[in-house]
Design a protein around this motif. Structure first.
Motif, PDB file in Angstrom:
ATOM      1  N   SER A 248       0.596  -0.575   0.104  1.00 31.20           N
ATOM      2  CA  SER A 248       0.478   0.087   0.460  1.00 31.20           C
ATOM      3  C   SER A 248       1.148   1.619  -0.137  1.00 31.20           C
ATOM      4  CB  SER A 248      -1.102   0.015   1.523  1.00 31.20           C
ATOM      5  OG  SER A 248      -1.738  -1.628   1.315  1.00 31.20           O
ATOM      6  N   GLY A 249       1.805   0.981   0.722  1.00 29.72           N
ATOM      7  CA  GLY A 249       3.000   2.863   0.685  1.00 29.72           C
ATOM      8  C   GLY A 249       3.765   3.192  -0.727  1.00 29.72           C
ATOM      9  N   ALA A 250       4.063   1.778  -1.143  1.00 23.33           N
ATOM     10  CA  ALA A 250       4.858   1.947  -2.260  1.00 23.33           C
ATOM     11  C   ALA A 250       3.195   1.821  -3.728  1.00 23.33           C
ATOM     12  CB  ALA A 250       5.333   0.331  -2.892  1.00 23.33           C
ATOM     13  N   GLY A 251       2.343   1.832  -3.527  1.00 22.54           N
ATOM     14  CA  GLY A 251       1.546   2.558  -4.692  1.00 22.54           C
ATOM     15  C   GLY A 251       0.786   3.378  -4.176  1.00 22.54           C
ATOM     16  N   LEU A 252       1.415   4.030  -3.225  1.00 21.18           N
ATOM     17  CA  LEU A 252       0.645   5.184  -3.081  1.00 21.18           C
ATOM     18  C   LEU A 252       1.137   6.556  -3.856  1.00 21.18           C
ATOM     19  CD1 LEU A 252      -1.235   7.381  -1.552  1.00 21.18           C
ATOM     20  CD2 LEU A 252       0.483   7.454   0.577  1.00 21.18           C
ATOM     21  N   SER A 253       0.460   7.164  -4.537  1.00 22.58           N
ATOM     22  CA  SER A 253       1.187   8.075  -5.253  1.00 22.58           C
ATOM     23  C   SER A 253       1.219   9.332  -4.853  1.00 22.58           C
ATOM     24  CB  SER A 253       0.723   8.761  -6.559  1.00 22.58           C
ATOM     25  OG  SER A 253       1.062   9.647  -6.906  1.00 22.58           O
ATOM     26  N   PRO A 254       2.262  10.223  -4.156  1.00 19.50           N
ATOM     27  CA  PRO A 254       1.874  11.762  -4.338  1.00 19.50           C
ATOM     28  C   PRO A 254       1.409  12.766  -4.438  1.00 19.50           C
ATOM     29  CG  PRO A 254       4.425  10.455  -3.817  1.00 19.50           C
ATOM     30  CD  PRO A 254       3.460   9.599  -4.075  1.00 19.50           C
ATOM     31  N   ALA A 255       1.526  12.509  -6.005  1.00 23.39           N
ATOM     32  CA  ALA A 255       1.163  13.526  -6.880  1.00 23.39           C
ATOM     33  C   ALA A 255      -0.672  13.137  -7.283  1.00 23.39           C
ATOM     34  CB  ALA A 255       1.728  13.027  -8.133  1.00 23.39           C
ATOM     35  N   LYS A 256      -0.837  12.079  -7.024  1.00 17.63           N
ATOM     36  CA  LYS A 256      -2.635  12.036  -6.993  1.00 17.63           C
ATOM     37  C   LYS A 256      -3.407  12.520  -5.566  1.00 17.63           C
ATOM     38  CE  LYS A 256      -3.161   7.851  -9.387  1.00 17.63           C
ATOM     39  NZ  LYS A 256      -3.714   6.742  -9.750  1.00 17.63           N
ATOM     40  N   LEU A 257      -2.370  12.718  -4.683  1.00 20.09           N
ATOM     41  CA  LEU A 257      -2.159  13.202  -3.001  1.00 20.09           C
ATOM     42  C   LEU A 257      -2.531  14.841  -3.178  1.00 20.09           C
ATOM     43  CD1 LEU A 257      -0.528  10.955  -0.617  1.00 20.09           C
ATOM     44  CD2 LEU A 257      -3.762  11.161  -0.595  1.00 20.09           C
ATOM     45  N   LYS A 258      -1.427  14.711  -3.340  1.00 19.65           N
ATOM     46  CA  LYS A 258      -1.113  16.887  -3.815  1.00 19.65           C
ATOM     47  C   LYS A 258      -2.436  17.502  -4.383  1.00 19.65           C
ATOM     48  CE  LYS A 258       1.753  20.293  -5.540  1.00 19.65           C
ATOM     49  NZ  LYS A 258       3.478  20.402  -5.860  1.00 19.65           N
TER      50      LYS A 258
ATOM     51  N   ALA B 197      -5.635  17.538  -2.671  1.00 17.32           N
ATOM     52  CA  ALA B 197      -5.217  18.067  -1.322  1.00 17.32           C
ATOM     53  C   ALA B 197      -5.767  19.602  -1.556  1.00 17.32           C
ATOM     54  CB  ALA B 197      -3.988  18.323  -0.787  1.00 17.32           C
ATOM     55  N   ALA B 198      -6.009  20.596  -2.263  1.00 18.10           N
ATOM     56  CA  ALA B 198      -6.617  22.065  -1.958  1.00 18.10           C
ATOM     57  C   ALA B 198      -8.570  21.624  -1.753  1.00 18.10           C
ATOM     58  CB  ALA B 198      -6.916  22.704  -3.160  1.00 18.10           C
ATOM     59  N   ASN B 199      -8.801  21.299  -1.580  1.00 19.66           N
ATOM     60  CA  ASN B 199     -10.360  21.087  -1.668  1.00 19.66           C
ATOM     61  C   ASN B 199     -10.989  20.516   0.143  1.00 19.66           C
ATOM     62  OD1 ASN B 199     -13.292  21.745  -1.198  1.00 19.66           O
ATOM     63  ND2 ASN B 199     -13.703  20.418  -3.387  1.00 19.66           N
ATOM     64  N   TRP B 200     -10.667  21.960   0.960  1.00 18.15           N
ATOM     65  CA  TRP B 200     -10.337  21.763   3.105  1.00 18.15           C
ATOM     66  C   TRP B 200     -11.589  21.279   3.076  1.00 18.15           C
ATOM     67  CZ3 TRP B 200     -12.743  24.980   5.735  1.00 18.15           C
ATOM     68  CH2 TRP B 200     -13.349  25.975   5.149  1.00 18.15           C
ATOM     69  N   ARG B 201     -12.366  22.154   3.047  1.00 17.23           N
ATOM     70  CA  ARG B 201     -14.214  21.828   3.037  1.00 17.23           C
ATOM     71  C   ARG B 201     -14.498  20.644   2.843  1.00 17.23           C
ATOM     72  NH1 ARG B 201     -17.833  23.702  -0.080  1.00 17.23           N
ATOM     73  NH2 ARG B 201     -19.470  24.821   1.966  1.00 17.23           N
ATOM     74  N   LEU B 202     -14.206  19.901   1.820  1.00 16.39           N
ATOM     75  CA  LEU B 202     -14.555  18.332   1.551  1.00 16.39           C
ATOM     76  C   LEU B 202     -13.736  17.362   2.646  1.00 16.39           C
ATOM     77  CD1 LEU B 202     -15.627  16.026  -0.526  1.00 16.39           C
ATOM     78  CD2 LEU B 202     -14.053  16.441  -1.771  1.00 16.39           C
ATOM     79  N   HIS B 203     -12.683  17.665   2.816  1.00 19.16           N
ATOM     80  CA  HIS B 203     -11.550  16.933   3.468  1.00 19.16           C
ATOM     81  C   HIS B 203     -12.719  16.614   5.219  1.00 19.16           C
ATOM     82  CE1 HIS B 203      -9.396  17.101  -0.278  1.00 19.16           C
ATOM     83  NE2 HIS B 203      -8.817  18.232  -0.155  1.00 19.16           N
ATOM     84  N   LEU B 204     -12.803  18.476   5.030  1.00 20.19           N
ATOM     85  CA  LEU B 204     -13.233  18.676   7.076  1.00 20.19           C
ATOM     86  C   LEU B 204     -14.299  17.342   6.837  1.00 20.19           C
ATOM     87  CD1 LEU B 204     -12.545  19.741   9.619  1.00 20.19           C
ATOM     88  CD2 LEU B 204     -13.677  21.370   8.785  1.00 20.19           C
TER      89      LEU B 204
ATOM     90  N   ARG C  76     -19.008   8.805 -11.898  1.00 20.99           N
ATOM     91  CA  ARG C  76     -18.070  10.571 -11.919  1.00 20.99           C
ATOM     92  C   ARG C  76     -18.239  12.257 -11.346  1.00 20.99           C
ATOM     93  NH1 ARG C  76     -20.937  13.245 -15.882  1.00 20.99           N
ATOM     94  NH2 ARG C  76     -22.311  11.817 -16.344  1.00 20.99           N
ATOM     95  N   GLY C  77     -17.293  11.063  -9.863  1.00 21.29           N
ATOM     96  CA  GLY C  77     -17.082  11.996  -8.725  1.00 21.29           C
ATOM     97  C   GLY C  77     -15.708  12.984  -9.233  1.00 21.29           C
ATOM     98  N   ASN C  78     -15.427  13.614  -7.873  1.00 20.98           N
ATOM     99  CA  ASN C  78     -14.362  13.964  -8.299  1.00 20.98           C
ATOM    100  C   ASN C  78     -13.098  12.939  -7.542  1.00 20.98           C
ATOM    101  OD1 ASN C  78     -11.670  15.551  -6.683  1.00 20.98           O
ATOM    102  ND2 ASN C  78     -12.713  17.153  -5.952  1.00 20.98           N
ATOM    103  N   ILE C  79     -12.711  12.413  -7.889  1.00 18.06           N
ATOM    104  CA  ILE C  79     -11.428  11.325  -8.355  1.00 18.06           C
ATOM    105  C   ILE C  79     -10.158  11.643  -7.041  1.00 18.06           C
ATOM    106  CG2 ILE C  79      -9.941   9.362  -9.050  1.00 18.06           C
ATOM    107  CD1 ILE C  79     -11.714   9.743 -11.774  1.00 18.06           C
ATOM    108  N   ALA C  80     -10.037  12.644  -7.068  1.00 20.79           N
ATOM    109  CA  ALA C  80      -8.751  12.999  -6.540  1.00 20.79           C
ATOM    110  C   ALA C  80      -8.882  13.419  -5.160  1.00 20.79           C
ATOM    111  CB  ALA C  80      -8.019  14.513  -7.362  1.00 20.79           C
ATOM    112  N   ALA C  81     -10.024  14.348  -4.644  1.00 18.70           N
ATOM    113  CA  ALA C  81     -10.604  14.147  -3.672  1.00 18.70           C
ATOM    114  C   ALA C  81     -10.534  12.533  -2.791  1.00 18.70           C
ATOM    115  CB  ALA C  81     -12.085  15.508  -3.421  1.00 18.70           C
TER     116      ALA C  81
END
Length: 327
Positions: free
Chosen positions: A50-60, A63-70, A124-129
């Motif tokens: 799981s750690g090896a498959g986690l892409s920091p680029a996809k997380l980045k 990351a900006a949509n803080w209201r959704l994350h909260l 067809r939602g926000n996949i990055a989020a």
């Protein structure tokens, strides 16, 4: 993207449970197969991959949509545990003590990763989020889930020290995950290209944990003591819980005026609970101290897992049928 209602994973779990009920000596802890040791190794491998498959680029990217994350993290680690306390408060007197603990454990778990992302993509939602929230939830859960369970057990006057639980989680889950991140430049491409293999390893380890826990429960006489009542109660309560959370996440997301794409990510990430994280953590947190009742503790998350796949796949297909919006 197709999400099957009944697949080989479910069939494998049901087969493992059937064998555990008929021949528990095969998979009992300390038995001939020593499954408790094998699953520990398997869990470490799963989290390393799981750690090896986690892409920091996809997380980045997400990351900006803080209201959704909260929104998602509060539902996962605040609203859900409160609902778990409510369920136990209303129905706990009719439930075995271990099953009541299992319902709270279900509500204290992090969100899923793979199925949350898959459902969001299907709808067809926000996949990055969805990627960001599902991954963040898993990392937060390594600390908050054992913390919640420690507080529960201490309130019941038979708590396990939180420090001991966190050390176990760190050694068995977080450390392999970090090692996987370190090894990502070497094996990350292979993991990404062989997701079908890593997925089978993931599901195989879960099946082994289920088999081991149900063998221990059968050998300890848990099922003969309680009969079919726990299964019926679990199906009823998990179904009601899932339906209520799906309704509540949708209601709050619309009141927050999320876009449809963000609403989809909020509903699917905020309503799901992870069997992939729940099974290994249950084995680590409860383990031998459960007195053979780990199968009963895990029963709510096992039932909830399958229900959420069935119900959310229907909802995702309905979302997917909405008209395309203009760019």
């Amino acid at each position: 993207m197709r999400i099957p209602f009944l697949d080989g994973f479910l069939a494998s779990m049901l087969g493992a449970i059937a064998i555990a009920l008929l021949a528990p000596q095969l998979g009992v802890s300390g038995g001939v197969l020593h499954l408790e040791r094998l699953t520990m190794v398997g869990v470490a491998i799963v989290f390393l991959l799981s750690g090896a498959g986690l892409s920091p680029a996809k997380l980045k990217a997400g990351a900006a949509n803080w209201r959704l994350h909260l929104f998602v993290q509060l539902f996962t680690f605040a609203v859900f545990p409160l609902l778990g306390l409510a369920v136990v408060g209303l129905a706990g007197r009719w439930l075995p003590q271990e099953l009541a603990l299992g319902f709270f454990y279900l509500c204290a778990l992090p969100s899923t990763v793979s199925s949350s992302i898959a459902m969001t993509a299907l709808a067809r939602g926000n996949i990055a989020a969805a990627v960001f929230n599902a991954t963040l939830s898993s990392l937060i859960g390594m600390v908050l889930t054992p913390l919640y369970i420690s507080l529960w057990l201490q309130a019941a006057s038979h708590g396990v020290p939180l420090a001991d639980q966190l050390i176990k989680i760190g050694e068995q889950l977080l450390l392999p995950f970090v090692v996987g991140q370190i090894l990502r430049p070497l094996i990350g491409d292979w993991v990404a290209a062989h997701k079908h293999v890593t997925g089978k390893i993931d599901r195989g380890v879960i099946v082994l944990i289920v088999f081991n826990s149900f063998c221990d429960a059968t050998a300890a006489g848990v099922w003969t003591r309680y009969g079919v009542a726990p299964l019926l109660a679990t199906a009823l309560l998990t179904g009601g819980l899932l339906g209520f959370v799906l309704w509540l996440t949708h209601l709050v997301a619309t009141r927050f005026r999320f876009t449809v794409e963000d609403e989809i990510a909020a509903v699917f990430c905020g309503s799901k609970k992870s069997l992939a994280a729940g099974a290994p953590m249950a084995a680590l947190i409860f383990g031998a101290s459960s007195g053979g009742a780990l199968g009963l503790i895990m029963l709510p998350i096992m039932v909830y897992h399958q229900l959420q796949l069935i119900v959310c796949s229907v909802i995702a297909r309905r979302y997917a049928q909405r008209p395309e919006t203009a760019p």
